[in-house]
Design an enzyme around this catalytic site. Structure first.
Site, short mmCIF file in Angstrom:
data_model
loop_
_atom_site.label_atom_id
_atom_site.label_comp_id
_atom_site.label_asym_id
_atom_site.label_seq_id
_atom_site.Cartn_x
_atom_site.Cartn_y
_atom_site.Cartn_z
N ASP A 1 0.83 -1.20 0.00
CA ASP A 1 0.00 0.00 0.00
C ASP A 1 0.87 1.26 0.00
O ASP A 1 0.54 2.26 -0.61
CB ASP A 1 -0.90 0.03 1.25
CG ASP A 1 -1.78 -1.20 1.39
OD1 ASP A 1 -1.33 -2.29 1.03
OD2 ASP A 1 -2.91 -1.06 1.87
N GLU B 1 -6.82 -10.52 -4.28
CA GLU B 1 -6.77 -11.58 -3.26
C GLU B 1 -8.02 -12.46 -3.23
O GLU B 1 -8.15 -13.30 -2.35
CB GLU B 1 -6.52 -10.95 -1.89
CG GLU B 1 -5.13 -10.32 -1.81
CD GLU B 1 -4.88 -9.54 -0.52
OE1 GLU B 1 -5.86 -9.27 0.20
OE2 GLU B 1 -3.72 -9.21 -0.26
N LYS C 1 -11.12 -8.89 -6.95
CA LYS C 1 -11.24 -7.97 -5.82
C LYS C 1 -10.70 -6.59 -6.24
O LYS C 1 -11.15 -5.56 -5.80
CB LYS C 1 -10.42 -8.53 -4.66
CG LYS C 1 -10.56 -7.77 -3.36
CD LYS C 1 -9.81 -8.50 -2.25
CE LYS C 1 -9.79 -7.71 -0.97
NZ LYS C 1 -8.88 -8.28 0.02
N GLN C 2 -9.68 -6.62 -7.06
CA GLN C 2 -9.16 -5.37 -7.62
C GLN C 2 -8.53 -5.66 -8.97
O GLN C 2 -8.07 -6.77 -9.22
CB GLN C 2 -8.16 -4.71 -6.69
CG GLN C 2 -6.90 -5.50 -6.45
CD GLN C 2 -6.10 -4.87 -5.32
OE1 GLN C 2 -6.47 -4.95 -4.18
NE2 GLN C 2 -5.01 -4.24 -5.67
O1 IFM Z 1 -2.36 -4.61 0.81
C1 IFM Z 1 -3.73 -4.75 0.90
C2 IFM Z 1 -4.16 -5.85 -0.05
O2 IFM Z 1 -3.85 -5.51 -1.37
C3 IFM Z 1 -5.63 -6.09 0.08
N1 IFM Z 1 -5.93 -6.46 1.44
C4 IFM Z 1 -5.60 -5.40 2.38
C5 IFM Z 1 -4.13 -5.07 2.32
C6 IFM Z 1 -3.82 -3.92 3.28
O3 IFM Z 1 -4.51 -2.77 2.87
#
Ligand code: IFM
Length: 726
Positions: free
Chosen positions: A335, A476, A587-588
């Site tokens: 992040d 994820e 998810k993304q």
């Molecule tokens: O780093 C992220 C990940 O990409 C998605 N789950 C939450 C993490 C922390 O924000």
């Protein structure tokens, strides 16, 4: 509408924890959640200091909730003021983003009919990182004897990941000196010593008595002041913290007490803080005209980044939930490098450098992780805290049934973070032209992560290609996949960039090139292997240019997401963890993310093809909070600024509107950092290369003007975009 103030017009206990996050104040050394000074049932009081970690069950280590500086209780003719007692006649809270001052105004009537107007104002000084200020004004309706109790609470509770309550502080001592009060405590496991000191003055009103209550663990000053009807009395509480991360253990209390002397009163501290904030905003502010909501929300997101940014410490990183909540325990993820760092690279390169130095300092731990997994080079941990060891919990309570534990695989197989860090180091170099840093540190980050990628690559004899199998990509929703496009391509980029870096060093800093070649063992055989991995890396794609999320992605079930609407839960909650793994829902949007990071590598046509394919397959609303800002940028790139706006506003609102219902855990730092990128690289269309920069604006139709600033090679540039007809 005030475009610099986050306001709340009434207090609703049901949203208490969300609002505690929103009203966090801080200064990059520490931050304090927006709880009430006098307390409220079930509040999640917390002050987090960067780098002050302590061991915790399941989560390995966590930021230790520090001794609480807020306690300030008020008694009106013997009746304790609290919002859960008597009646609240009016309530108003405001966070001034311009200077970080949080103000709360309450009119309250006690159960026996005592009335008063009470105003609390507080800030963590940006000008003096160790100092915190609280000012309280009380105006009783009737003549009153006002008692106040101002203390330091040495037994703050951290909420554990299973709802358990943990105390990290071992009391070491307390006392009073020259009218000021101090407390000393030590973390149980990490052995960090903390000294806190407090001064309380009555600056308006007739103080008739003052006592020091030497309550173990909660040293308190009790003051009695008489006030006439309608007369305002005013108190100032100044607190300072030092830890053994700042000075030697033996000096923490002395330094905290001395710090108090450096701040004469609220007024001078207020001005110094305001001046420091002004400088900060001169570098960071973005002006949006024609959209008040976006303007205010963007400033809020930038503010959250600014209060989390370590300005004076390169031994810490920014946790995924910044310093504003217990979520992810203060651990840092990708992040930082991919979502938050660009803001700092372009507006505050000194902060970006601190964040990158943190990774550089922890290279040895990354080498140890690689070695432990049987590889060479540097493999950075998926979650990182103070030592650089992997601190991802192996098991955590299931989100739907907290009595069950689920295995968390990210620490084992979400490996793309090593390339993300190399990417960030390279970006910093491209934008700042800081060759000194590249030579001293950045090159080693890029080379040693490349070394890891070459070692981790698996040779597939049947297909004559290198692969990365059994990984988790940024998306994820899919675990244990083979050949995630994002991971494979960024690993390949890392290796290619290592060669570029080595060539550059050979030309410009040959001595350093020799040193690194010798120290990292970059001999001909190893470099040949790197070339081979680059040339034969498997990048799953269709002949038409569609990049595949991962190798057998198209064999998963295609789900019509529109058919699930209206939806208030994520797709993963809808289908379950295993169920979602079997679908194509993301998810993304990893592939789009990759196309954003390596934007010079793809044609417009190919970007559009992938955009059109992946957009309807992504859980934009309740999936990852990291997705929307990137989706917004990519929508701009395919010429859809109004679609982009929809994703952008989703990112802007992530915490303000508590879109995912988990803002109580803290600010979504990546989303906040991403909002800046969406504006500057998306709507502003900024493009930066080693050769220079350019813009290709695509404003949403209702924006009339956009202005932002950034540094390119040490020079501040100002971009002003005015819409046609504006
Ligand atoms: O780093 C992220 C990940 O990409 C998605 N789950 C939450 C993490 C922390 O924000």
């Amino acid at each position: 509408m005030n475009l610099w103030t986050i306001q709340e017009a009434d207090f609703t206990p049901a949203t208490q924890h969300h609002k505690e996050t929103i009203f966090t104040t801080g200064n990059g050394y520490l931050a304090t959640r927006g709880t009430f000074e006098e307390g409220f049932p079930n509040d999640r009081r917390a002050t987090f200091l960067h780098g002050v970690f302590d061991a915790a069950p399941l989560v390995v280590t966590e930021l230790a909730n520090a001794p609480d500086w807020l306690p300030f209780e008020i008694f009106l003719n013997g009746e304790r003021f609290a919002l859960d007692r008597g009646s609240v006649i009016s309530f108003e809270r405001a966070l001034d983003l311009r200077n970080g001052v949080l103000t709360r105004r309450v009119e309250w009537e006690s159960p026996r009919g005592e009335r008063a107007a009470i105003v609390f104002e507080r800030f963590a000084s940006l000008a003096a990182l160790h100092a915190l200020f609280l000012r309280v004004r009380v105006t009783p309706q009737h003549a009153s004897e006002i008692h106040v109790r101002a203390g330091l609470n040495g037994t703050p509770i951290s909420e554990g990941s299973q709802g358990e309550r943990l105390l990290h502080w071992n009391w070491q001592g307390q006392g009073a000196r020259d009218g000021n009060v101090f407390l000393q405590a030590r973390t149980f496991h990490s052995d960090i010593e903390l000294g806190a000191a407090m001064r309380v003055t009555t600056t308006l009103g007739n103080e008739v008595a003052r006592e020091f209550w030497d309550v173990r663990g909660e040293p308190t000053l009790a003051l009695r002041v008489n006030a006439g009807a309608g007369e305002t009395v005013m108190f100032e509480k100044t607190v300072s913290y030092y830890t053994s991360r700042d000075v030697e253990k033996a000096r923490v209390v002395e330094c905290a007490l001395q710090e108090l002397d450096a701040h004469k009163n609220w007024a001078s501290a207020y001005q110094a803080n305001a001046d420091a904030w002004q400088e900060e905003w001169e570098r960071t502010d973005v002006v949006i005209e024609g959209d008040e909501e976006a303007q205010l929300a963007l400033r809020f997101n930038l503010f959250q980044m600014l209060i989390a940014a370590p300005r004076h410490d390169d031994r810490v990183n920014i946790g995924a939930k910044t310093l504003s909540g217990f979520g992810y325990r203060g651990h840092a993820f990708w992040d930082t490098e991919i979502f938050m760092l660009p803001l700092f690279i372009y507006t505050a390169p000194h902060i970006a450098k601190n964040l990158l130095n943190y990774r550089y300092r922890l290279l040895d731990a990354a080498r140890a992780k690689a070695k432990q997994n049987g590889f060479e080079g540097a493999q950075f941990p998926w979650e990182s805290a103070d030592t650089g060891e992997e601190v991802t919990p192996t098991w955590l309570p299931h989100y739907a049934d907290r009595t069950k534990l689920i295995r968390i695989w990210t620490g084992d197989i979400e490996i793309h973070i090593s390339a993300d860090i190399a990417y960030a180091a390279h970006q910093y170099w491209v934008a700042t032209g800081d060759y000194e840093w590249l030579i001293a540190k950045g090159a080693e980050l890029i080379l040693d992560t490349a070394k890891f990628w070459a070692a981790r690559a698996e040779w597939n004899n049947a297909n004559a290609r290198y692969e990365y199998n059994d990984v988790i990509g940024p998306d994820e929703y899919h675990e244990h996949v083979n050949n995630n496009y994002y991971t494979n391509r960024l690993a390949q980029w890392n290796l290619q960039t290592a060669f570029d870096t080595l060539n550059w060093l050979n030309e410009h800093a040959p001595k350093k090139a020799r040193e690194l070649e010798a120290r990292l063992g970059l001999n001909a055989a190893r470099l040949d292997k790197w070339r081979d991995v680059i040339a034969k890396m498997y990048l799953p794609a269709l002949p038409n240019g569609l990049l595949l999320q991962f190798q057998d992605y198209l064999q998963r079930t295609d789900v019509d997401l529109a058919a699930l609407e209206p939806r208030t839960i994520s797709v993963q909650q809808h289908f379950g963890i295993e169920g979602t793994n079997e679908t194509q829902v993301l998810k993304q949007p990893d592939v789009l993310m990759l196309m954003y990071l390596l934007q010079n590598n793809f044609s417009e046509k190919q970007v559009r093809l992938n955009y059109d394919f992946y957009t309807p397959r992504t859980d934009h609303t309740f999936g990852s909070s990291l997705g929307p800002s990137i989706q917004a940028i990519m929508a701009c790139k395919v010429g859809k600024p109004d679609d982009a706006y929809e994703h952008f506003i989703r990112a802007l609102r992530a915490d303000l509107y508590d879109v995912r219902g988990n803002a109580h855990d803290g600010i979504h730092g990546a989303s906040a950092g991403g909002t800046w990128q969406a504006v500057v690289f998306g709507f502003g269309g900024l493009r930066v290369t080693k050769e220079g920069w350019s813009i290709e604006p695509r404003l949403p139709h209702h924006w009339t003007r956009l202005q932002f600033r950034f540094f390119y090679h040490g020079k501040q540039e100002i971009v002003e975009i005015v819409a046609d007809g504006g």
